[in-house]
Enzyme design. Structure first.
Site, PDB file in Angstrom:
ATOM      1  CG  ASP A 177      38.107 -15.712  11.896  1.00 11.58           C
ATOM      2  OD1 ASP A 177      38.414 -15.352  10.735  1.00 11.58           O
ATOM      3  OD2 ASP A 177      37.119 -15.272  12.509  1.00 11.58           O
TER       4      ASP A 177
ATOM      5  CG  ASP B 281      44.245 -14.338  -6.296  1.00 14.29           C
ATOM      6  OD1 ASP B 281      43.234 -14.999  -6.015  1.00 14.29           O
ATOM      7  OD2 ASP B 281      44.946 -14.592  -7.292  1.00 14.29           O
TER       8      ASP B 281
ATOM      9  CD  GLU C   2      43.244 -17.406  -0.973  1.00  9.85           C
ATOM     10  OE1 GLU C   2      44.231 -18.078  -0.656  1.00  9.85           O
ATOM     11  OE2 GLU C   2      43.185 -16.700  -1.992  1.00  9.85           O
TER      12      GLU C   2
ATOM     13  CG  HIS D 261      44.328 -14.756   2.568  1.00  8.34           C
ATOM     14  ND1 HIS D 261      45.462 -14.180   3.103  1.00  8.34           N
ATOM     15  CD2 HIS D 261      44.572 -14.858   1.237  1.00  8.34           C
ATOM     16  CE1 HIS D 261      46.338 -13.954   2.139  1.00  8.34           C
ATOM     17  NE2 HIS D 261      45.827 -14.360   0.988  1.00  8.34           N
TER      18      HIS D 261
END
Ligand SMILES: [Zn+2]
Length: 592
Positions: A565, A198, A574, A520
């Site tokens: 994956d 993020d 992530e 991610h």
């Protein structure tokens, strides 16, 4: 934050998040992803059955590959012409309960000719190519450090001709105080690293990550000082690892309020979609605890610890900055003395990563130890000596989550300081327990069929970070009392991360012939580049199965196999700056 997007209860999910969930599900079952899943089987026959460190093996160290098939012999072949350079016998098969694999060791330690090679096992196939050389991890170190550069926020990022098109314009240039911060108005705080998949920036996770990089410098500076990372600051007279760490450190300093406390994080109220950084238009908010004193003790103590380390390491290169960092650290420490136990929970309406922690005492212990190491002042030493004993057991079984359990760093820095005035009893206890723990790790690594330090319980969220941490534990023990077995077992964990694992997968993007493809990670998932951003470590297998992808895997999978994956598998795939930092430390320790 490495537990993003899907953790909130279903009922609180916004329409936008639902849309994103559906989009991820659609992506998951798209032909693109399904085609990728079978890539391993088609690129090199036997590539998946024969597990090698896809980067390589030091020429003078142990060299072991693992074969998950029934066979008796293997040969080592030169990549350039296929010439056989070594014949070997496979060791008897051993059942590894964490994966269910039966693996046979292919030991070619006695082969000492630098070059590029692959293994061939009659009836099974060939492995990925790898290198045997004197300094095989230099590029891996370079890419892992460049991984941090790629996470830079608030500036243009461009990986240059090496990775054409891997660039983005400056992002998150404006910020403001959130109602929970106790302040109002604009607060840009430009800079820092995006934390993980993020775009949030979190002081707590920044603390352990930046601290670990600065420790790598303190321990391995001689090896690291000449390595150029090709970043904008390269050539300014400061070693590049310190240039990169400073990018985040400067942001952490901006998170400090005038009273010395540090706000916990600067993020949007909820996670953005999978867009490129510059396309994330959600307001970037300085978020506090919601009630006075608004700043959190864990964040503030972490800032104090890292500021104190910075005071030590930047002094020869920029004395003024070192002084500024020390002042910030002292002010932060003083704030925690007045506010020793202000914990953080997400305020109402905020669903980004929490990095919550029920106790900030270990963070304070770390701050005191680093400040004492930096200044030698008695008050910091006294705090440490009054509080360290209850944390000694953390050295016997190091905690799995590094960002919220800082006691091992506190205890270790106390002995690594080698300062006059150190308490003899404390020093001896910390040394003894660190070495005893390292010997135990070596022993179980030696007897583990995959030759990794992991135990069954370790396949949690961020398990690759756990493997890297074990490697770090061993390197730190080696610093206190050099033993070849510590360094070798530390490298075994690196081998695991770089391909000697059940998936025969390198868990660092764009490193090795068969590396994971779908982190991610919003920049990688934005579709702007042809593959994932390079140099980034995956979270790894996670028996906790906290995402829908893992939950859908067969119920009887052994813990070390619970991995996918896939972009949607935030609980196993992530990337995050804290385990990235442990990887850098591990690599730095293996450089020549
Ligand atoms: Zn940004």
């Amino acid at each position: 934050m490495y537990c993003s997007l899907l953790l909130s209860p279903l009922s609180s999910r916004s329409g936008r998040e639902w849309f994103l969930l559906l989009a991820l599900a659609a992506l998951l079952f798209s032909p693109f992803f399904l085609a990728r899943a079978s890539e391993g089987e088609t690129t090199a026959s036997g590539g998946v059955a024969i597990k090698v460190d896809q980067v390589g093996y030091p020429v003078n160290g142990p060299k072991v590959a693992l074969v998950d098939a029934t066979a008796e012999t293997f040969v080592l072949k030169r990549s350039s012409d296929g010439a056989v350079v070594f014949h070997g016998k496979l060791a008897p098969a051993e059942l590894d309960s964490d994966t269910g694999d039966k693996v046979q060791a292919a030991d070619f330690s006695s082969f000492r000719q630098p070059g590029k090679y692959y293994l061939e096992v009659p009836g099974v196939g060939r492995s990925w190519n790898f290198e045997v050389g004197t300094n095989v991890y230099q590029r891996a170190y370079y890419l892992a450090m460049r991984g941090f550069y790629g996470q830079r926020c608030g500036t243009v990022v461009d990986l240059g001709p090496e990775f054409p098109g891997y660039s983005h314009p400056a992002c998150h240039l404006h910020g403001e105080f959130h109602a929970s911060s106790g302040a109002r108005g604009e607060r840009d705080n430009v800079g820092g690293w995006h934390d993980a998949g993020d775009y949030g920036r979190y002081v707590v996770n920044s603390g352990v990550s930046t601290g670990t990089l600065l420790w790598a410098w303190e321990m391995y500076g001689q090896k690291l000082k000449g390595i150029s990372l090709h970043i904008p600051e390269t050539g300014n007279g400061t070693p590049d690892i310190l240039n990169e760490a400073r990018w985040n450190l400067a942001w952490m300093l901006k998170m400090q309020d005038d009273d010395g406390g540090a706000w916990h994080k600067q993020t949007s109220e909820h996670f953005s979609g999978f867009v490129a950084p510059q396309d994330d238009t959600l307001p970037s908010e300085v978020i506090g605890t919601g009630t006075a004193p608004y700043k959190s003790t864990c964040a503030t103590a972490d800032l104090a610890a890292v500021g104190a380390i910075a005071a030590r390491v930047y002094k020869p290169f920029d004395a003024k900055f070192a002084e500024q960092a020390l002042d910030a650290a002292r002010k932060a420490w003083a704030w925690t003395e007045k506010n020793p136990d202000v914990t953080f929970k997400n305020p109402a309406g905020v669903s980004t990563g929490e990095y919550g922690d029920s106790s900030c005492k270990d963070e304070r212990l770390w701050a005191a130890a680093e400040l004492w190491r930096a200044t030698g002042e008695a008050s910091y030493n006294e705090f440490f000596l009054q509080n360290y004993e209850e944390y000694l057991p953390s050295l016997d079984a190091p905690p799995l989550e590094d960002w919220n359990a800082l006691a091992p760093m506190a205890l270790r820095t106390y002995v690594l300081a080698k300062r006059k005035g150190a308490d003899v009893k404390a020093t001896q206890a910390i040394r003894e327990r660190t070495l005893a723990s390292a010997h135990a790790i070596v022993e179980r690594t030696r007897t583990n069929p995959y030759r990794v330090s992991m135990q069954t319980k370790d396949y949690i969220w961020g398990s690759n970070g756990v493997a890297a941490e074990y490697g770090m534990d061993l390197l730190i023990a080696n610093e206190l009392h050099p033993e070849k077995s510590f360094v070798d077992a530390s490298r075994d964990n690196l081998h695991y991360l770089l391909g000697r694992n059940t998936f025969s997968l390198s868990w660092v993007t764009q490193l090795g012939e068969h590396s994971f493809q779908h982190p991610h990670h919003r920049p990688s998932g934005s579709g702007k580049q042809s593959g994932p951003w390079p140099g980034l470590l995956s979270g790894g297998p996670n028996a906790g199965r906290q995402d829908a992808v893992l939950a859908a895997l067969p119920k009887d999978l052994p813990p070390a196999k619970v991995y996918a994956d896939q972009l949607a598998s935030y609980a196993s795939n992530e990337i995050a700056i804290n385990w990235q930092a442990s990887l850098v430390f591990l690599l730095a320790g293996q450089l020549r």
